[in-house]
Write a protein that holds these residues in place. Structure first.
Motif, short mmCIF file in Angstrom:
data_model
loop_
_atom_site.label_atom_id
_atom_site.label_comp_id
_atom_site.label_asym_id
_atom_site.label_seq_id
_atom_site.Cartn_x
_atom_site.Cartn_y
_atom_site.Cartn_z
N LEU A 56 1.19 -1.20 -0.15
CA LEU A 56 -0.09 -0.28 0.05
C LEU A 56 0.65 1.39 0.10
CD1 LEU A 56 -2.78 0.52 -0.02
CD2 LEU A 56 -2.64 0.98 2.19
N LEU A 57 1.72 1.58 0.79
CA LEU A 57 2.77 2.64 0.73
C LEU A 57 3.42 2.29 -0.66
CD1 LEU A 57 4.59 1.89 4.37
CD2 LEU A 57 2.81 3.50 3.55
N HIS A 58 3.55 1.51 -1.25
CA HIS A 58 4.56 1.87 -2.43
C HIS A 58 3.43 2.24 -3.59
CE1 HIS A 58 6.54 0.23 -5.92
NE2 HIS A 58 5.95 0.67 -6.75
N PHE A 59 1.94 1.96 -3.34
CA PHE A 59 1.25 3.15 -4.14
C PHE A 59 1.14 4.30 -3.68
CE2 PHE A 59 -3.22 4.34 -4.51
CZ PHE A 59 -3.48 4.23 -5.89
N ILE A 60 1.34 4.76 -2.55
CA ILE A 60 1.26 5.85 -1.80
C ILE A 60 1.82 6.60 -2.17
CG2 ILE A 60 0.19 6.66 0.12
CD1 ILE A 60 -2.02 5.90 -0.65
N PHE A 61 3.14 5.68 -1.35
CA PHE A 61 4.42 6.84 -2.15
C PHE A 61 4.32 7.10 -3.48
CE2 PHE A 61 7.18 5.24 1.11
CZ PHE A 61 6.60 5.43 2.14
N ALA A 62 4.16 7.05 -4.77
CA ALA A 62 3.50 7.19 -6.30
C ALA A 62 2.82 8.34 -6.47
CB ALA A 62 3.79 5.49 -7.13
N VAL A 63 1.63 8.60 -5.43
CA VAL A 63 0.78 9.25 -5.30
C VAL A 63 0.90 10.40 -5.04
CG1 VAL A 63 -1.47 9.62 -5.12
CG2 VAL A 63 -0.90 7.38 -5.79
N LEU A 67 -5.26 13.43 -0.42
CA LEU A 67 -6.27 12.54 0.60
C LEU A 67 -5.87 11.53 0.62
CD1 LEU A 67 -8.83 14.41 -2.17
CD2 LEU A 67 -8.33 14.51 0.10
N PRO A 68 -5.37 9.76 -0.46
CA PRO A 68 -4.66 9.08 -0.03
C PRO A 68 -3.81 9.26 0.79
CG PRO A 68 -4.00 9.07 -2.15
CD PRO A 68 -4.56 11.04 -1.32
N VAL A 69 -2.97 9.82 1.58
CA VAL A 69 -2.33 9.98 3.28
C VAL A 69 -3.08 10.84 4.50
CG1 VAL A 69 -0.39 11.02 4.25
CG2 VAL A 69 -0.56 11.09 1.76
N LEU A 70 -4.25 11.17 3.85
CA LEU A 70 -5.18 11.45 4.93
C LEU A 70 -6.25 9.82 5.08
CD1 LEU A 70 -5.93 15.16 4.35
CD2 LEU A 70 -4.70 14.49 6.65
N ALA A 71 -6.39 9.42 4.15
CA ALA A 71 -7.37 7.89 4.14
C ALA A 71 -6.01 6.85 4.99
CB ALA A 71 -7.49 7.63 2.90
N TRP A 124 3.75 18.44 3.42
CA TRP A 124 2.91 18.52 4.45
C TRP A 124 2.80 17.53 4.52
CZ3 TRP A 124 -1.43 17.11 5.29
CH2 TRP A 124 -3.02 17.35 4.51
N TYR A 125 2.13 17.38 3.43
CA TYR A 125 1.88 15.62 3.39
C TYR A 125 2.22 14.57 3.08
CZ TYR A 125 0.75 17.39 -1.70
OH TYR A 125 0.88 17.75 -2.57
N ASP A 126 3.51 15.16 2.78
CA ASP A 126 4.91 13.88 2.11
C ASP A 126 4.69 12.63 3.06
OD1 ASP A 126 7.48 12.16 1.20
OD2 ASP A 126 8.10 13.82 1.23
N PRO A 127 3.86 11.31 2.21
CA PRO A 127 3.75 10.17 2.89
C PRO A 127 5.17 9.32 3.56
CG PRO A 127 3.98 9.45 0.45
CD PRO A 127 3.89 11.78 0.64
N ARG A 128 6.37 10.03 3.13
CA ARG A 128 7.62 9.22 3.31
C ARG A 128 7.85 9.54 4.99
NH1 ARG A 128 10.47 6.46 -0.18
NH2 ARG A 128 8.96 6.37 -2.43
N TYR A 129 7.79 10.37 5.08
CA TYR A 129 7.29 11.53 6.76
C TYR A 129 6.50 11.41 7.14
CZ TYR A 129 11.94 13.34 5.52
OH TYR A 129 13.39 13.19 4.14
N LEU A 130 5.70 11.61 7.05
CA LEU A 130 4.25 11.94 7.39
C LEU A 130 3.28 10.20 8.07
CD1 LEU A 130 2.23 13.51 9.20
CD2 LEU A 130 1.00 13.38 6.55
N ILE A 131 3.25 9.51 7.55
CA ILE A 131 2.88 8.01 7.48
C ILE A 131 3.75 7.25 8.62
CG2 ILE A 131 2.89 5.71 7.01
CD1 ILE A 131 1.32 7.28 4.48
#
Length: 265
Positions: A56-63, A67-71, A124-131
């Motif tokens: 899932l993170l592999h997909f999220i990092f590419a988007v 919205l996907p990060v907050l989800a 601020w929503y960069d998933p590599r840091y935030l998640i």
């Protein structure tokens, strides 16, 4: 080994590591503690959950969208609430509302402040840091929330006569509940305090170890670990405080009378 010095683990390496879990299961079986099935199921659940999260993170990092990060963050919060609820047998009144609001405020505020004022990454929503950062904060706050809610419930039941006596003598609901609140909050933050006290001398924390293994300079890893541990401590404290603050009120009526239906053993 890749160009950065990181040793990649093969499937065979993981199978060898998983053998250590099987050793623990066998030892539990020999001692007849009755938790072998739970240990095996927990280990399998861990593997499948982490694999699912990895894909899932592999997909999220590419988007490149918030919205996907907050989800993902919302899903993490809901799942953590479900796990906490499954751990506690005797729950405080309106348990999910009390714990859910506390986690949202405690973890949400600390994560926001940590990411914006300490790490300074953009967007601020960069998933590599935030998640990952939110995951560490939420995961550790789960333990504090569980201890706070469980201890508060047991303290209110065990001290019901003491609390009723204090109310009869003119104390308010909060004054009568003060020892219970103090013990619940202390129980919630004590594991985090112990972890900080032992960190570096007795144990090397996971985040720091992972960064060092990935090739990060040790002092950079240390600074990150100090920062995230401070954030975790703040989140645990805020979450636990809000749980005991909201939770004790559910045991009393608006007239500051003890609701015996809620404290009955």
């Amino acid at each position: 080994m890749d160009n950065q010095g990181l040793v990649n683990l093969s499937l065979l390496d993981l199978l060898v590591a998983y053998g250590l879990v099987l050793v623990a299961v066998v030892l539990a079986r020999l001692k007849r503690i009755g938790q072998e099935g739970q240990m095996l199921w927990a280990s399998l659940r861990m593997v499948f959950q982490l694999l699912a999260v990895g894909y899932l993170l592999h997909f999220i990092f590419a988007v490149k969208s918030p919205l996907p990060v907050l989800a993902i963050l919302l899903l993490m919060g809901v799942f953590s609430l479900q796990v906490i609820g499954g751990r506690i047998k005797t729950k405080v009144p309106r348990f999910y509302r009390v714990v859910g609001v506390s986690l949202l405020i405690g973890c949400g505020s600390v994560t926001f402040l940590f990411c914006t004022l300490v790490v300074h990454y953009s967007p601020w929503y960069d998933p590599r840091y935030l998640i990952p950062l939110a995951g560490m904060i939420i995961g550790n706050s789960m333990n504090g929330a569980s201890l706070a809610a469980e201890r508060l419930g047991s303290e209110m039941r065990e001290r019901r006569e003491e609390i009723e006596t204090a109310l009869c003598l003119g104390a308010s609901a909060r004054q009568a509940s003060r020892p219970a609140l103090r013990n619940a909050f202390k129980a919630a933050i004590m594991p985090t305090v112990n972890t900080m006290a032992a960190m570096g001398i007795v144990s090397l924390p996971g985040m720091m170890t992972g960064q060092i293994l990935s090739g990060t300079e040790p002092m950079v890893a240390v600074r990150y670990q100090v920062a995230i541990m401070c954030a975790i401590t703040g989140a645990v404290a805020i979450t636990a405080y809000l749980i005991v603050l909201q939770g004790y009120r559910r045991y009393f009526t608006k007239a500051h009378q003890l609701d015996f239906d809620q404290v009955r053993s």
